[in-house]
Enzyme design. Sequence first.
Site, PDB file in Angstrom:
ATOM      1  N   GLU A 157      90.568 -88.537 153.377  1.00  0.00           N
ATOM      2  CA  GLU A 157      89.063 -88.430 153.075  1.00  0.00           C
ATOM      3  C   GLU A 157      87.996 -88.660 153.566  1.00  0.00           C
ATOM      4  O   GLU A 157      88.020 -90.093 153.560  1.00  0.00           O
ATOM      5  CB  GLU A 157      89.361 -87.474 151.986  1.00  0.00           C
ATOM      6  CG  GLU A 157      89.732 -88.402 150.864  1.00  0.00           C
ATOM      7  CD  GLU A 157      88.162 -87.916 150.042  1.00  0.00           C
ATOM      8  OE1 GLU A 157      87.504 -87.852 149.873  1.00  0.00           O
ATOM      9  OE2 GLU A 157      89.254 -88.427 148.784  1.00  0.00           O
ATOM     10  N   ASP A 183      83.433 -74.943 136.062  1.00  0.00           N
ATOM     11  CA  ASP A 183      83.961 -75.913 137.190  1.00  0.00           C
ATOM     12  C   ASP A 183      85.558 -76.701 137.148  1.00  0.00           C
ATOM     13  O   ASP A 183      85.876 -77.564 136.038  1.00  0.00           O
ATOM     14  CB  ASP A 183      83.364 -77.364 137.433  1.00  0.00           C
ATOM     15  CG  ASP A 183      82.999 -77.826 138.150  1.00  0.00           C
ATOM     16  OD1 ASP A 183      83.458 -78.102 139.217  1.00  0.00           O
ATOM     17  OD2 ASP A 183      81.857 -78.863 137.607  1.00  0.00           O
ATOM     18  N   ALA A 202      88.638 -77.345 143.878  1.00  0.00           N
ATOM     19  CA  ALA A 202      89.133 -76.508 145.096  1.00  0.00           C
ATOM     20  C   ALA A 202      90.090 -77.662 145.231  1.00  0.00           C
ATOM     21  O   ALA A 202      90.982 -77.038 145.014  1.00  0.00           O
ATOM     22  CB  ALA A 202      88.496 -76.345 145.472  1.00  0.00           C
ATOM     23  N   ASP A 203      90.310 -78.714 144.467  1.00  0.00           N
ATOM     24  CA  ASP A 203      91.955 -80.027 145.074  1.00  0.00           C
ATOM     25  C   ASP A 203      92.762 -79.273 144.570  1.00  0.00           C
ATOM     26  O   ASP A 203      93.899 -79.314 145.130  1.00  0.00           O
ATOM     27  CB  ASP A 203      91.195 -81.414 144.113  1.00  0.00           C
ATOM     28  CG  ASP A 203      90.679 -81.892 145.272  1.00  0.00           C
ATOM     29  OD1 ASP A 203      89.938 -81.648 146.135  1.00  0.00           O
ATOM     30  OD2 ASP A 203      90.496 -82.373 144.582  1.00  0.00           O
ATOM     31  N   LYS A 245      89.868 -88.169 138.500  1.00  0.00           N
ATOM     32  CA  LYS A 245      89.262 -89.231 138.050  1.00  0.00           C
ATOM     33  C   LYS A 245      88.487 -88.751 136.777  1.00  0.00           C
ATOM     34  O   LYS A 245      89.057 -88.046 135.943  1.00  0.00           O
ATOM     35  CB  LYS A 245      87.876 -88.273 139.059  1.00  0.00           C
ATOM     36  CG  LYS A 245      87.432 -88.784 140.617  1.00  0.00           C
ATOM     37  CD  LYS A 245      86.471 -88.933 140.843  1.00  0.00           C
ATOM     38  CE  LYS A 245      86.752 -87.447 141.496  1.00  0.00           C
ATOM     39  NZ  LYS A 245      87.648 -87.603 142.245  1.00  0.00           N
TER      40      LYS A 245
HETATM   41  N1  PSU Z   1      87.885 -89.986 145.113  1.00  0.00           N
HETATM   42  C1  PSU Z   1      87.150 -90.846 144.572  1.00  0.00           C
HETATM   43  N2  PSU Z   1      86.367 -90.757 145.224  1.00  0.00           N
HETATM   44  C2  PSU Z   1      85.540 -89.928 145.388  1.00  0.00           C
HETATM   45  C3  PSU Z   1      86.467 -88.420 145.502  1.00  0.00           C
HETATM   46  C4  PSU Z   1      87.646 -88.380 144.908  1.00  0.00           C
HETATM   47  O1  PSU Z   1      87.802 -92.532 144.392  1.00  0.00           O
HETATM   48  O2  PSU Z   1      84.281 -89.037 145.444  1.00  0.00           O
HETATM   49  C5  PSU Z   1      85.837 -87.202 145.930  1.00  0.00           C
HETATM   50  C6  PSU Z   1      86.942 -86.188 146.163  1.00  0.00           C
HETATM   51  O3  PSU Z   1      87.034 -85.852 147.806  1.00  0.00           O
HETATM   52  C7  PSU Z   1      87.864 -85.122 146.185  1.00  0.00           C
HETATM   53  C8  PSU Z   1      85.886 -84.726 145.502  1.00  0.00           C
HETATM   54  O4  PSU Z   1      88.406 -83.785 146.533  1.00  0.00           O
HETATM   55  O5  PSU Z   1      85.502 -86.162 145.250  1.00  0.00           O
HETATM   56  C9  PSU Z   1      86.365 -83.734 143.810  1.00  0.00           C
HETATM   57  O6  PSU Z   1      84.848 -83.537 144.539  1.00  0.00           O
HETATM   58  P1  PSU Z   1      84.662 -81.763 143.322  1.00  0.00           P
HETATM   59  O7  PSU Z   1      84.779 -81.929 141.602  1.00  0.00           O
HETATM   60  O8  PSU Z   1      83.022 -81.033 143.716  1.00  0.00           O
HETATM   61  O9  PSU Z   1      85.728 -80.517 143.212  1.00  0.00           O
HETATM   62 MN    MN Z   2      83.496 -78.405 140.815  1.00  0.00          MN
END
Ligand code: PSU
Ligand code: MN
Length: 326
Positions: A26, A159, A162-163, A180
């Site tokens: 990604e 929140d 979308a993953d 995370k």
């Molecule tokens: N993994 C990491 N660092 C990141 C991310 C994933 O080690 O920054 C990113 C990925 O692209 C993941 C996104 O899809 O953070 C998730 O963001 P959100 O919570 O807004 O969906």
């Molecule tokens: Mn989000």
Amino acid sequence: MANGPLLIADEVRDALAHGRPVVALESAVLTHGLPREPATGLPPVVAHQPDFARGVPLNLSLSIAMERVVRTHGGVPATVAVIDGALKVGCTRGDLERLATDRDARKASVRDLGPLCAARSCAGTTVSATLVACGLAGIRHFATGGIGGVHRGFAQTLDLSADLGALARTPVCVISSGAKSILDLKATLEALECLGVPVIGLATDTFPEFTDGAGSLPLHATVATPHDAARACRAHWSLLPSVGVLLANPCPAVHALDHGGSSILADELAAEAMAAGIEGNLVTPWLLAQVAARTKGQSLDANIALLLDNARCAALVADAASRDAG
Ligand code: PSU
Ligand code: MN
């Protein structure tokens, strides 16, 4: 464009056509996950690695290093990003350099892809948007750091990354160090179960906690080797041909933060983010930057170590899958 905005690099197309191992990577981690500035002192984990030179933006070094690790282990890397309105599967070095330095590069989730392509924008793709590209191109293996999931306090904000939805509808094995640790991990596992996405531990029977190493939440499936992981995916896809798999590989123990390292900060940070009005897709980048600052860069070190190790594992699983298929 005959294929609309989708643009698959020749090397990637060729590898896929011949059943050779391909690993998607990604690019939101490049545009929004890691510092754009060169590190003042290089993180110890990469101090002696050739891709991490002094003065080079850390995010760029990491992307180049992940691609190199995939190649070293026999795979073809396919970094996904939106470049001038094209959804690229396989970025050039020039694309990576642009994304790494362009402060206007956006963060593309699934919902953003169409509008960003129409506006001819540049964007790093999140796990969810990268999964869309994998589905279109036919890539089955994808390495990242930690997926997005259910945020702490989600009952108020709704929140949810979308993953989660993208994993539920795309037949790709995502290799990550769990989700995370700034998230609500228990709720994230519940959501994955509800969506029918298997979470398989690679040589672990607990859900890894991203930079914090091995976790404590039990998993219901474990495999010992990348080869066994490929077999588990094949069985899964023979029954559920449109559903993803999360293969969970803990951060290498020597680089992991002490247990509770970043999750201990996370409740406090979630409240601070809300009070400061940090919302929507800015929440995750803000939280990651705060954790890095408050652990004095230790979380960054762990993040880099786990990203590189996940790229290695993904290449091994993709390689095993290509041998079994052939
Ligand atoms: N993994 C990491 N660092 C990141 C991310 C994933 O080690 O920054 C990113 C990925 O692209 C993941 C996104 O899809 O953070 C998730 O963001 P959100 O919570 O807004 O969906
Ligand atoms: Mn989000």
